[in-house]
Design a protein around this motif. Structure first.
Motif, PDB file in Angstrom:
ATOM      1  N   UNK A   1      49.023  23.067  25.167  1.00  0.00           N
ATOM      2  CA  UNK A   1      48.338  23.733  26.277  1.00  0.00           C
ATOM      3  C   UNK A   1      46.980  23.109  26.577  1.00  0.00           C
ATOM      4  N   UNK A   2      46.592  23.159  27.841  1.00  0.00           N
ATOM      5  CA  UNK A   2      45.273  22.724  28.280  1.00  0.00           C
ATOM      6  C   UNK A   2      44.625  23.855  29.050  1.00  0.00           C
TER       7      UNK A   2
ATOM      8  N   UNK B   1      39.626  35.434  34.769  1.00  0.00           N
ATOM      9  CA  UNK B   1      40.964  34.941  35.133  1.00  0.00           C
ATOM     10  C   UNK B   1      41.094  33.493  34.683  1.00  0.00           C
ATOM     11  N   UNK B   2      41.679  33.304  33.500  1.00  0.00           N
ATOM     12  CA  UNK B   2      41.836  31.965  32.950  1.00  0.00           C
ATOM     13  C   UNK B   2      43.128  31.309  33.395  1.00  0.00           C
ATOM     14  N   UNK B   3      43.138  29.977  33.368  1.00  0.00           N
ATOM     15  CA  UNK B   3      44.315  29.200  33.766  1.00  0.00           C
ATOM     16  C   UNK B   3      44.596  28.138  32.715  1.00  0.00           C
ATOM     17  N   UNK B   4      45.860  28.043  32.311  1.00  0.00           N
ATOM     18  CA  UNK B   4      46.313  27.031  31.354  1.00  0.00           C
ATOM     19  C   UNK B   4      47.482  26.263  31.954  1.00  0.00           C
ATOM     20  N   UNK B   5      47.560  24.994  31.623  1.00  0.00           N
ATOM     21  CA  UNK B   5      48.749  24.192  31.895  1.00  0.00           C
ATOM     22  C   UNK B   5      49.396  23.899  30.547  1.00  0.00           C
ATOM     23  N   UNK B   6      50.725  24.002  30.484  1.00  0.00           N
ATOM     24  CA  UNK B   6      51.401  23.730  29.213  1.00  0.00           C
ATOM     25  C   UNK B   6      52.813  23.222  29.472  1.00  0.00           C
ATOM     26  N   UNK B   7      53.464  22.816  28.400  1.00  0.00           N
ATOM     27  CA  UNK B   7      54.816  22.242  28.470  1.00  0.00           C
ATOM     28  C   UNK B   7      54.846  21.025  29.390  1.00  0.00           C
TER      29      UNK B   7
ATOM     30  N   UNK C   1      49.957  29.101  33.139  1.00  0.00           N
ATOM     31  CA  UNK C   1      49.677  30.473  32.710  1.00  0.00           C
ATOM     32  C   UNK C   1      48.383  30.942  33.355  1.00  0.00           C
ATOM     33  N   UNK C   2      48.362  32.205  33.783  1.00  0.00           N
ATOM     34  CA  UNK C   2      47.181  32.795  34.414  1.00  0.00           C
ATOM     35  C   UNK C   2      46.960  34.173  33.818  1.00  0.00           C
TER      36      UNK C   2
END
Length: 201
Positions: A93-94, A103-109, A115-116
């Motif tokens: 994940x990043x 309100x956080x945001x992740x990029x993964x896979x 993800x939010x």
């Protein structure tokens, strides 16, 4: 709900209720893996917040222990971020930052999923911009998976102001009619009639 795999996993989860925050994160990760394997594209997961002074090895505490003096922003950074990172372990994940307060945001896979956290009626406009491609085209793709973490929205009719008809129409498509599925929910319950430490998860 769902197929045979869901019922089997649900029975196992009921029999083995998570005792620590780390256990919650690993169980949520297993459920996320199952949901992705079933080709769910709109997934929601509810996680508990770490209380101040606790780490992932701590025993689950009643929800009112997880109050942070800095409000939602601190709760996101100190209470939820470690839980999300533990849940997404193995997915590279990043954390991309905040779209709005808390309100956080992740990029993964490998960029196939976003993800939010804390999407709500008040913060929907920022989520709409993300889904519209204002921050990159990935969330607009049909095969992209969106994961909502601890969502707080109710329905499109409560988004924005009564005259924000276009925004509410967007909310209807992205919230009400998007087919969100709760893959996992683990929130500590009250603490036994108001007596701190009396227990209950």
């Amino acid at each position: 709900v769902g197929g045979g795999w869901w019922r089997r996993l649900w029975r196992r989860m009921v029999a083995e209720c998570p005792e620590t925050y780390s256990c919650v994160a690993s169980t949520a990760r297993a459920m996320l893996r199952q949901a992705r394997g079933a080709q769910w594209r709109r997934i929601a997961i509810e996680l508990p917040y770490l209380p101040p002074g606790s780490d992932l090895s701590a025993a689950l505490q009643p929800e009112d222990y997880a109050r942070w003096p800095g409000g939602l922003q601190q709760r996101q950074r100190a209470g939820l971020l470690p839980m999300v990172e533990a849940m997404l372990e193995g997915y590279a994940p990043t954390f991309l930052g905040l779209l709005d307060v808390g309100m956080g945001v992740w990029s993964f896979a490998d960029g196939r999923c976003t993800a939010v956290s804390h999407v709500s009626d008040l913060s929907f406009a920022a989520f709409d911009r993300l889904c519209s491609g204002d921050y990159g085209a990935r969330p607009t793709r049909a095969d992209h998976t969106l994961l909502l973490i601890n969502p707080r929205f109710s329905c499109a009719a409560n988004v924005g102001q009564p005259w924000d008809r276009r925004l509410r129409l967007r909310a209807k498509g992205l919230l009400d009619d998007a087919g969100w599925r709760m893959a996992f929910s683990a929130m500590p319950l009250g603490d036994g009639g108001g007596i701190r430490g009396a227990g209950g998860r």
